[in-house]
Motif scaffolding. Structure first.
Motif, PDB file in Angstrom:
ATOM      1  N   ASP A  34       0.827  -1.213   0.000  1.00  6.34           N
ATOM      2  CA  ASP A  34       0.000   0.000   0.000  1.00  6.34           C
ATOM      3  C   ASP A  34       0.863   1.265   0.000  1.00  6.34           C
ATOM      4  OD1 ASP A  34      -2.293  -1.552   0.051  1.00  6.34           O
ATOM      5  OD2 ASP A  34      -2.545  -1.400   2.212  1.00  6.34           O
ATOM      6  N   ARG A  35       2.123   1.120   0.389  1.00  7.66           N
ATOM      7  CA  ARG A  35       3.050   2.258   0.436  1.00  7.66           C
ATOM      8  C   ARG A  35       3.858   2.398  -0.851  1.00  7.66           C
ATOM      9  NH1 ARG A  35       4.476  -0.680   4.964  1.00  7.66           N
ATOM     10  NH2 ARG A  35       6.577  -0.804   4.143  1.00  7.66           N
ATOM     11  N   PHE A  36       3.543   1.615  -1.880  1.00  9.85           N
ATOM     12  CA  PHE A  36       4.286   1.648  -3.143  1.00  9.85           C
ATOM     13  C   PHE A  36       4.385   3.078  -3.681  1.00  9.85           C
ATOM     14  CE2 PHE A  36       4.316   1.711  -7.787  1.00  9.85           C
ATOM     15  CZ  PHE A  36       5.444   0.956  -8.047  1.00  9.85           C
ATOM     16  N   THR A  37       5.593   3.479  -4.072  1.00  5.24           N
ATOM     17  CA  THR A  37       5.842   4.801  -4.643  1.00  5.24           C
ATOM     18  C   THR A  37       6.645   4.635  -5.922  1.00  5.24           C
ATOM     19  OG1 THR A  37       5.900   5.792  -2.451  1.00  5.24           O
ATOM     20  CG2 THR A  37       6.892   7.059  -4.226  1.00  5.24           C
ATOM     21  N   ASP A  38       6.153   5.224  -7.013  1.00  5.63           N
ATOM     22  CA  ASP A  38       6.864   5.218  -8.290  1.00  5.63           C
ATOM     23  C   ASP A  38       7.722   6.468  -8.341  1.00  5.63           C
ATOM     24  OD1 ASP A  38       7.717   5.350 -10.927  1.00  5.63           O
ATOM     25  OD2 ASP A  38       5.825   4.584 -11.722  1.00  5.63           O
ATOM     26  N   ARG A  39       9.030   6.307  -8.357  1.00  7.68           N
ATOM     27  CA  ARG A  39       9.940   7.454  -8.333  1.00  7.68           C
ATOM     28  C   ARG A  39      10.201   8.027  -9.729  1.00  7.68           C
ATOM     29  NH1 ARG A  39      10.314   7.980  -3.207  1.00  7.68           N
ATOM     30  NH2 ARG A  39      10.974   6.312  -1.853  1.00  7.68           N
ATOM     31  N   THR A  40       9.657   7.399 -10.769  1.00 10.14           N
ATOM     32  CA  THR A  40       9.767   7.915 -12.139  1.00 10.14           C
ATOM     33  C   THR A  40       8.376   7.987 -12.755  1.00 10.14           C
ATOM     34  OG1 THR A  40      10.182   5.687 -13.003  1.00 10.14           O
ATOM     35  CG2 THR A  40      12.115   7.033 -12.454  1.00 10.14           C
ATOM     36  N   LEU A  41       7.449   8.515 -12.015  1.00  2.13           N
ATOM     37  CA  LEU A  41       6.036   8.540 -12.402  1.00  2.13           C
ATOM     38  C   LEU A  41       5.809   9.383 -13.663  1.00  2.13           C
ATOM     39  CD1 LEU A  41       3.255   7.562 -11.282  1.00  2.13           C
ATOM     40  CD2 LEU A  41       3.061   9.830 -10.265  1.00  2.13           C
ATOM     41  N   ALA A  43       3.698  11.550 -16.423  1.00  8.33           N
ATOM     42  CA  ALA A  43       2.573  12.482 -16.315  1.00  8.33           C
ATOM     43  C   ALA A  43       1.264  11.750 -16.583  1.00  8.33           C
ATOM     44  CB  ALA A  43       2.751  13.625 -17.318  1.00  8.33           C
ATOM     45  N   GLY A  44       0.266  12.046 -15.771  1.00  9.30           N
ATOM     46  CA  GLY A  44      -1.056  11.461 -15.956  1.00  9.30           C
ATOM     47  C   GLY A  44      -1.279  10.132 -15.258  1.00  9.30           C
ATOM     48  N   ARG A  45      -0.227   9.508 -14.743  1.00  7.79           N
ATOM     49  CA  ARG A  45      -0.379   8.223 -14.052  1.00  7.79           C
ATOM     50  C   ARG A  45      -0.518   8.471 -12.564  1.00  7.79           C
ATOM     51  NH1 ARG A  45       4.030   3.648 -14.849  1.00  7.79           N
ATOM     52  NH2 ARG A  45       3.357   3.966 -16.987  1.00  7.79           N
ATOM     53  N   PRO A  46      -1.509   7.841 -11.910  1.00  8.06           N
ATOM     54  CA  PRO A  46      -1.663   8.034 -10.470  1.00  8.06           C
ATOM     55  C   PRO A  46      -0.500   7.422  -9.685  1.00  8.06           C
ATOM     56  CG  PRO A  46      -3.373   6.548 -11.336  1.00  8.06           C
ATOM     57  CD  PRO A  46      -2.525   6.978 -12.481  1.00  8.06           C
ATOM     58  N   GLN A  47      -0.179   8.049  -8.583  1.00  9.03           N
ATOM     59  CA  GLN A  47       0.854   7.549  -7.687  1.00  9.03           C
ATOM     60  C   GLN A  47       0.287   6.418  -6.841  1.00  9.03           C
ATOM     61  OE1 GLN A  47       3.890   6.649  -6.798  1.00  9.03           O
ATOM     62  NE2 GLN A  47       4.609   8.755  -7.040  1.00  9.03           N
ATOM     63  N   GLY A  48       1.153   5.569  -6.326  1.00 11.78           N
ATOM     64  CA  GLY A  48       0.754   4.498  -5.427  1.00 11.78           C
ATOM     65  C   GLY A  48       0.375   3.229  -6.164  1.00 11.78           C
ATOM     66  N   PRO A  49      -0.265   2.306  -5.473  1.00 14.44           N
ATOM     67  CA  PRO A  49      -0.597   1.008  -6.061  1.00 14.44           C
ATOM     68  C   PRO A  49      -1.480   1.090  -7.306  1.00 14.44           C
ATOM     69  CG  PRO A  49      -0.864   0.936  -3.684  1.00 14.44           C
ATOM     70  CD  PRO A  49      -0.618   2.375  -4.056  1.00 14.44           C
ATOM     71  N   GLU A  50      -2.281   2.146  -7.444  1.00 10.62           N
ATOM     72  CA  GLU A  50      -3.138   2.273  -8.622  1.00 10.62           C
ATOM     73  C   GLU A  50      -2.338   2.590  -9.886  1.00 10.62           C
ATOM     74  OE1 GLU A  50      -6.222   2.504 -11.342  1.00 10.62           O
ATOM     75  OE2 GLU A  50      -6.032   1.391  -9.470  1.00 10.62           O
ATOM     76  N   GLY A  51      -1.134   3.142  -9.745  1.00 12.74           N
ATOM     77  CA  GLY A  51      -0.326   3.529 -10.903  1.00 12.74           C
ATOM     78  C   GLY A  51      -0.038   2.392 -11.868  1.00 12.74           C
ATOM     79  N   PRO A  52       0.543   1.263 -11.402  1.00 14.10           N
ATOM     80  CA  PRO A  52       0.794   0.156 -12.316  1.00 14.10           C
ATOM     81  C   PRO A  52      -0.492  -0.423 -12.913  1.00 14.10           C
ATOM     82  CG  PRO A  52       2.126  -0.088 -10.347  1.00 14.10           C
ATOM     83  CD  PRO A  52       1.156   1.025 -10.084  1.00 14.10           C
ATOM     84  N   ALA A  53      -1.572  -0.488 -12.132  1.00 14.02           N
ATOM     85  CA  ALA A  53      -2.847  -0.990 -12.654  1.00 14.02           C
ATOM     86  C   ALA A  53      -3.348  -0.080 -13.771  1.00 14.02           C
ATOM     87  CB  ALA A  53      -3.881  -1.096 -11.534  1.00 14.02           C
ATOM     88  N   PHE A  54      -3.279   1.233 -13.545  1.00 15.16           N
ATOM     89  CA  PHE A  54      -3.672   2.223 -14.552  1.00 15.16           C
ATOM     90  C   PHE A  54      -2.827   2.057 -15.814  1.00 15.16           C
ATOM     91  CE2 PHE A  54      -3.014   6.345 -16.519  1.00 15.16           C
ATOM     92  CZ  PHE A  54      -4.302   6.846 -16.652  1.00 15.16           C
ATOM     93  N   ALA A  55      -1.512   1.894 -15.637  1.00 14.23           N
ATOM     94  CA  ALA A  55      -0.597   1.780 -16.774  1.00 14.23           C
ATOM     95  C   ALA A  55      -0.885   0.542 -17.612  1.00 14.23           C
ATOM     96  CB  ALA A  55       0.849   1.756 -16.286  1.00 14.23           C
ATOM     97  N   THR A  56      -1.100  -0.603 -16.964  1.00 11.49           N
ATOM     98  CA  THR A  56      -1.327  -1.809 -17.759  1.00 11.49           C
ATOM     99  C   THR A  56      -2.668  -1.751 -18.479  1.00 11.49           C
ATOM    100  OG1 THR A  56      -0.944  -4.190 -17.834  1.00 11.49           O
ATOM    101  CG2 THR A  56      -2.379  -3.421 -16.098  1.00 11.49           C
TER     102      THR A  56
END
Length: 107
Positions: A34-41, A43-56
């Protein structure tokens, strides 16, 4: 590192890449904290665990036959849409590298 901890760590990393290879978000839930942080996020991708789900989800609309290897080689054909751009079936290929930090057997 004790065997149980090593097995849990390897299991989390495998689940993370199984998620990218299949798009199955159940794998992501097994792998990511739940604390996942993308350090190379991007633009437009949400931070946190939703980011990879959004990207895929976005990738798989644009490249429905997306496949990923452990070396993070993304391949497929751009036959869907990505934002306002429609693909024409052109080959899709890029590489990426991840640096993952694992704590308590979660990324």
């Amino acid at each position: 590192m004790p065997d149980a901890r090593s097995d849990a760590t390897v299991g989390s990393v495998r689940a993370f890449y199984d998620f990218w290879n299949t798009g199955d978000e159940a794998y992501l839930k097994q792998a990511i904290s739940d604390r996942f942080t993308d350090r190379t996020l991007p633009a437009g991708r949400p931070q946190g665990p939703e980011g990879p789900a959004f990207a895929t989800r976005a990738f798989r609309i644009a490249v429905p036959d997306l496949g990923v290897t452990v070396h993070m080689t993304f391949t497929g054909h751009f036959s869907g849409r990505f934002g306002d751009t429609a693909g024409k079936g052109q080959p899709f290929h890029f590489i990426a590298s991840d640096l993952l930090k694992v704590e308590d057997a979660r990324l």
